[in-house]
Design a protein around this motif. Structure first.
Motif, mmCIF file in Angstrom:
data_model
loop_
_atom_site.group_PDB
_atom_site.id
_atom_site.type_symbol
_atom_site.label_atom_id
_atom_site.label_comp_id
_atom_site.label_asym_id
_atom_site.label_seq_id
_atom_site.Cartn_x
_atom_site.Cartn_y
_atom_site.Cartn_z
ATOM 1 N N ALA A 365 0.830 -1.199 0.000
ATOM 2 C CA ALA A 365 0.000 0.000 0.000
ATOM 3 C C ALA A 365 0.869 1.256 0.000
ATOM 4 N N ARG A 366 0.311 2.342 -0.454
ATOM 5 C CA ARG A 366 0.962 3.644 -0.314
ATOM 6 C C ARG A 366 0.646 4.175 1.074
ATOM 7 N N THR A 367 1.616 4.789 1.739
ATOM 8 C CA THR A 367 1.415 5.207 3.122
ATOM 9 C C THR A 367 1.642 6.702 3.310
ATOM 10 N N LEU A 368 0.893 7.263 4.246
ATOM 11 C CA LEU A 368 0.967 8.690 4.565
ATOM 12 C C LEU A 368 0.802 8.847 6.071
ATOM 13 N N ALA A 369 1.676 9.601 6.704
ATOM 14 C CA ALA A 369 1.561 9.895 8.132
ATOM 15 C C ALA A 369 0.994 11.297 8.314
ATOM 16 N N VAL A 370 -0.040 11.407 9.136
ATOM 17 C CA VAL A 370 -0.568 12.712 9.557
ATOM 18 C C VAL A 370 -0.213 12.838 11.027
ATOM 19 N N THR A 371 0.735 13.715 11.331
ATOM 20 C CA THR A 371 1.312 13.747 12.666
ATOM 21 C C THR A 371 1.687 15.162 13.069
ATOM 22 N N ASN A 372 2.027 15.313 14.342
ATOM 23 C CA ASN A 372 2.384 16.620 14.894
ATOM 24 C C ASN A 372 3.889 16.814 14.990
ATOM 25 N N VAL A 373 4.651 15.728 14.805
ATOM 26 C CA VAL A 373 6.070 15.776 15.142
ATOM 27 C C VAL A 373 6.935 15.530 13.909
ATOM 28 N N VAL A 374 7.615 16.576 13.482
ATOM 29 C CA VAL A 374 8.596 16.456 12.413
ATOM 30 C C VAL A 374 9.741 15.571 12.926
ATOM 31 N N GLY A 375 10.199 14.655 12.102
ATOM 32 C CA GLY A 375 11.284 13.775 12.516
ATOM 33 C C GLY A 375 10.842 12.555 13.276
ATOM 34 N N SER A 376 9.538 12.395 13.512
ATOM 35 C CA SER A 376 9.039 11.219 14.234
ATOM 36 C C SER A 376 9.196 9.979 13.367
ATOM 37 N N THR A 377 9.082 8.818 13.993
ATOM 38 C CA THR A 377 9.238 7.569 13.267
ATOM 39 C C THR A 377 8.191 7.430 12.166
ATOM 40 N N ALA A 378 6.944 7.773 12.455
ATOM 41 C CA ALA A 378 5.888 7.672 11.440
ATOM 42 C C ALA A 378 6.188 8.579 10.258
ATOM 43 N N ALA A 379 6.637 9.797 10.546
ATOM 44 C CA ALA A 379 6.942 10.741 9.469
ATOM 45 C C ALA A 379 8.084 10.235 8.598
ATOM 46 N N PHE A 402 -6.637 17.148 18.452
ATOM 47 C CA PHE A 402 -7.819 16.618 17.761
ATOM 48 C C PHE A 402 -8.338 17.638 16.764
ATOM 49 N N SER A 403 -8.499 18.872 17.192
ATOM 50 C CA SER A 403 -9.008 19.915 16.301
ATOM 51 C C SER A 403 -8.090 20.097 15.099
ATOM 52 N N SER A 404 -6.790 20.120 15.348
ATOM 53 C CA SER A 404 -5.832 20.307 14.255
ATOM 54 C C SER A 404 -5.820 19.103 13.323
ATOM 55 N N GLN A 405 -5.947 17.902 13.875
ATOM 56 C CA GLN A 405 -6.019 16.716 13.022
ATOM 57 C C GLN A 405 -7.225 16.778 12.101
ATOM 58 N N VAL A 406 -8.388 17.131 12.637
ATOM 59 C CA VAL A 406 -9.589 17.191 11.813
ATOM 60 C C VAL A 406 -9.437 18.253 10.723
ATOM 61 N N ALA A 407 -8.887 19.411 11.077
ATOM 62 C CA ALA A 407 -8.725 20.472 10.089
ATOM 63 C C ALA A 407 -7.802 20.045 8.949
ATOM 64 N N VAL A 408 -6.671 19.436 9.301
ATOM 65 C CA VAL A 408 -5.715 19.016 8.273
ATOM 66 C C VAL A 408 -6.273 17.848 7.465
ATOM 67 N N LEU A 409 -6.957 16.922 8.128
ATOM 68 C CA LEU A 409 -7.577 15.819 7.403
ATOM 69 C C LEU A 409 -8.669 16.319 6.466
ATOM 70 N N ALA A 410 -9.377 17.373 6.854
ATOM 71 C CA ALA A 410 -10.390 17.949 5.969
ATOM 72 C C ALA A 410 -9.754 18.494 4.693
ATOM 73 N N LEU A 411 -8.586 19.111 4.817
ATOM 74 C CA LEU A 411 -7.857 19.566 3.634
ATOM 75 C C LEU A 411 -7.438 18.383 2.767
ATOM 76 N N LEU A 412 -6.938 17.342 3.414
ATOM 77 C CA LEU A 412 -6.542 16.143 2.690
ATOM 78 C C LEU A 412 -7.739 15.516 1.976
ATOM 79 N N VAL A 413 -8.886 15.521 2.629
ATOM 80 C CA VAL A 413 -10.108 14.977 2.027
ATOM 81 C C VAL A 413 -10.425 15.690 0.719
ATOM 82 N N GLU A 414 -10.284 17.016 0.714
ATOM 83 C CA GLU A 414 -10.583 17.759 -0.509
ATOM 84 C C GLU A 414 -9.621 17.390 -1.632
ATOM 85 N N ARG A 415 -8.345 17.215 -1.315
ATOM 86 C CA ARG A 415 -7.406 16.795 -2.352
ATOM 87 C C ARG A 415 -7.721 15.384 -2.839
ATOM 88 N N LEU A 416 -7.994 14.469 -1.914
ATOM 89 C CA LEU A 416 -8.294 13.092 -2.287
ATOM 90 C C LEU A 416 -9.554 12.997 -3.132
#
Length: 604
Positions: A365-379, A402-416
């Motif tokens: 699968a293609r993978t994407l991390a949505v996270t708060n921490v630059v340099g984290s393992t997921a990123a 939570f609020s920031s995740q939803v906002a950024v995911l909403a942007l991602l939703v529009e691109r997807l």
């Protein structure tokens, strides 16, 4: 889970290590300890309980230029003085702190005990200093002994060690976070950046398998084979004040209040000036051509943000599923190269989420991390990363993330949506305009909320139910989770239609029901409200201030500004955060450090 800190400098580092521990207490607070390399050898102080108990017993006898510290969230063994870190070998010449789980510790402990080593704790960690001791006794130099001991371990870990006679701290990581801080002639190690943020914002993100040597004159990073590697120094854009309470009684209350700023950062530069398109620099139009379905992987609050995004995608005709990462890792869903797997994780270090992400990657699968921490393992491990820019969150109960995740995911939703379906969503301009206004709308909720007075009326109850439909359903679940986390009172979140399929049996006059209304499916939700009101339960609605029909049908209402139905859930969630906070405050709970919980769950 657990917090490691360490410091190497030209002067006594004990205060710096203790400060780092205090800053990491959100990762664990069952016990704490510190070890330093003194002129007489290794000195250790450790105590069950919070950092303050440790500070009371630390004295000048352990002054030294090399120090390691640990704050514990118990996994192996109860929270006792004996089980507190650091752990030492039989001779007291090796001291170790550890975050993670050593899966083969039973085997190693049996082997070492048979060889005459004496153990004083119930922890898995204690095998490490004894392994190092055995390798030293076999004639190996300290760094070689450290590496040989680490090679015997199975599981996940971040480890820092002091060895008497070695003018350096040796540390490594595999599956658990460990970052290095650079401050002039001082070097820091920690599980999270906030540990040393008041000293430096210059960080080195270590990779799995790295071994770092922290000396009083600098640091060196080598890979698992001992070859030097250059990990580079990054500068985090957080200030030390971001990790302080700044006059608030609790970090959680501060972080609730920081949501307008966090949301502004989340969407800044990511919405076109005319509100007709998203501007995701790393994800231009066509990025997700060839994707046919989306899987979200996440835990806890991040899972509720994933459920929110999954609903938005399904509403736009994009097949999407949200899985709890712990289940996905053991009973995975089938994926293909047309599957986009999105790991949603605040820290980027959640063990279950990382395990699931690795499975998805291995399956093609293609993978994407949505996270708060630059340099984290997921990123680093995902094919791509999208950052939520929320800043540090110290309170164990997630709020602004939570609020920031939803906002950024909403942007991602529009691109997807445009890439997968070939056309933009029906009301993209309205959605993006509402996203741009979201920070100011949350600011209004914070200024006008009546949650504090409502908490006084509903602080005592047999239980509390939270219900909703569509995007309001994950908000209902998140509201219940937040209530449970910090009040220790019973609360459950349901899809509104599920009440009559069992939970209604628990509804009484002493069971308040919080009903979230998004502006969609409100008639059906009102029918469920009538079902509980007919049983005598009081109903508190969270709804738009203009939704007169709802306001007239409930006992009380926490109103939010009128906005796009897809985003009203974010505003409703802020109201529910405030309800949980004020009830917990009235009950005198440990709001920032709720019992049995830790901020970042880095063990499976």
């Amino acid at each position: 889970m657990c917090g490691i800190t360490a410091c190497a400098g030209s002067d006594d580092v004990v205060d710096a290590v203790l400060t780092g521990l205090k800053n990491l207490e959100y990762r664990g607070y069952d016990s704490a300890g510190v070890a330093t390399l003194t002129e007489e050898g290794i000195g250790v102080h450790k105590r069950e309980g919070g950092i303050d108990r440790l500070v009371d017993v630390v004295d000048d006898s352990i002054a030294g230029r090399l120090g390691i510290g640990h704050t514990r969230w118990s996994t192996h063994g109860a929270p006792t003085d004996e089980n507190a870190h650091p752990h030492t070998d039989c001779t007291g010449s090796v001291a170790v702190v550890h975050n993670g789980i050593i899966e083969n510790y039973d085997e190693l402990r049996g082997e070492l005990s048979a060889a005459g080593h004496l153990f004083t704790s119930e922890t898995d960690t204690e095998v490490v200093p004894h392994l190092i001791e055995a390798e030293l006794a076999a004639g190996h130099e300290p760094e070689a002994a450290f590496r040989r001991a680490i090679d015997r371990l199975e599981g996940s870990y971040a480890i820092a060690a002091l060895i008497d006679g070695t003018d350096a701290i040796l540390a490594t990581r595999r599956g658990s976070p460990l970052v290095l801080g650079v401050d002039g002639d001082r070097r820091f190690l920690a599980s999270d950046v906030p540990s040393f943020l008041e000293f430096t914002s210059r960080v080195v993100y270590l990779h799995d398998g790295d071994v770092v040597r922290l000396a009083t004159d600098g640091h060196e990073v080598t890979d698992a084979d001992g070859d030097p590697v250059d990990r580079g120094i990054d500068t985090v854009d957080w200030g030390s004040e971001d990790a302080e309470r700044d006059g608030y009684d609790h970090y959680m209350r501060k972080e609730i209040s920081e949501q307008p700023d966090a949301l502004e950062r989340a969407v800044r530069g990511r919405i076109a000036d005319d509100d007709r398109d998203v501007v995701l620099e790393d994800f231009p139009p066509g990025t997700f051509d060839g994707i046919s379905e989306v899987h979200f992987l996440s835990c806890g609050t991040s899972h509720h943000a994933s459920l929110y995004a999954r609903q938005l995608l399904c509403d736009r005709g994009v097949p999407a599923h949200a899985f709890t990462a712990g289940e996905y890792a053991t009973t995975p869903a089938p994926v293909s190269e047309e599957t986009l797997v999105v790991a949603v994780t605040q820290s980027g270090e959640t063990a279950d989420t990382l395990a699931s992400l690795r499975h998805a990657d291995a399956a093609g699968a293609r993978t994407l991390a949505v996270t708060n921490v630059v340099g984290s393992t997921a990123a680093r491990e995902a094919d791509d990363a999208l950052f939520i820019r929320a800043g540090p969150e110290i309170g164990v109960a997630a709020t602004k993330t939570f609020s920031s995740q939803v906002a950024v995911l909403a942007l991602l939703v529009e691109r997807l949506t445009e890439d997968v379906t070939g056309t933009p969503s029906d009301d993209r301009e309205g959605m993006l305009s509402a996203l741009r206004a979201l920070p100011s709308h949350v600011g209004r909720v914070l200024e006008e909320s009546t949650a504090a007075s409502l908490a006084g009326r509903y602080g005592e109850a047999d239980g509390r139910f939270f219900i909703g439909r569509g995007v309001a359903y994950p908000v209902a679940r998140e509201g219940a989770l937040k209530f449970k986390e910090i009040t220790y009172e019973h609360a459950e979140g349901f899809a509104a239609g599920e009440l009559k399929h069992g939970p209604l049996a628990l509804v009484t006059r002493d069971t308040p029901v919080f009903a979230v209304f998004s502006g969609r499916h409100d008639t059906k939700t009102l029918n469920n409200v009538e079902e509980v009101r007919s049983r005598g339960a009081p109903v508190v609605a969270v709804a738009s201030e203009r939704n007169d029909r709802v306001l007239e049908s409930v006992d009380e209402c926490l109103a939010v500004p009128e906005t796009h139905p897809d985003l009203l859930g974010v505003l409703a969630n802020v109201q529910l955060q405030l309800v949980s906070y004020h009830v917990a405050d009235l009950l005198d709970r440990s709001i920032d450090k709720p019992r049995n919980l830790a901020k970042s769950v880095t063990v499976e």
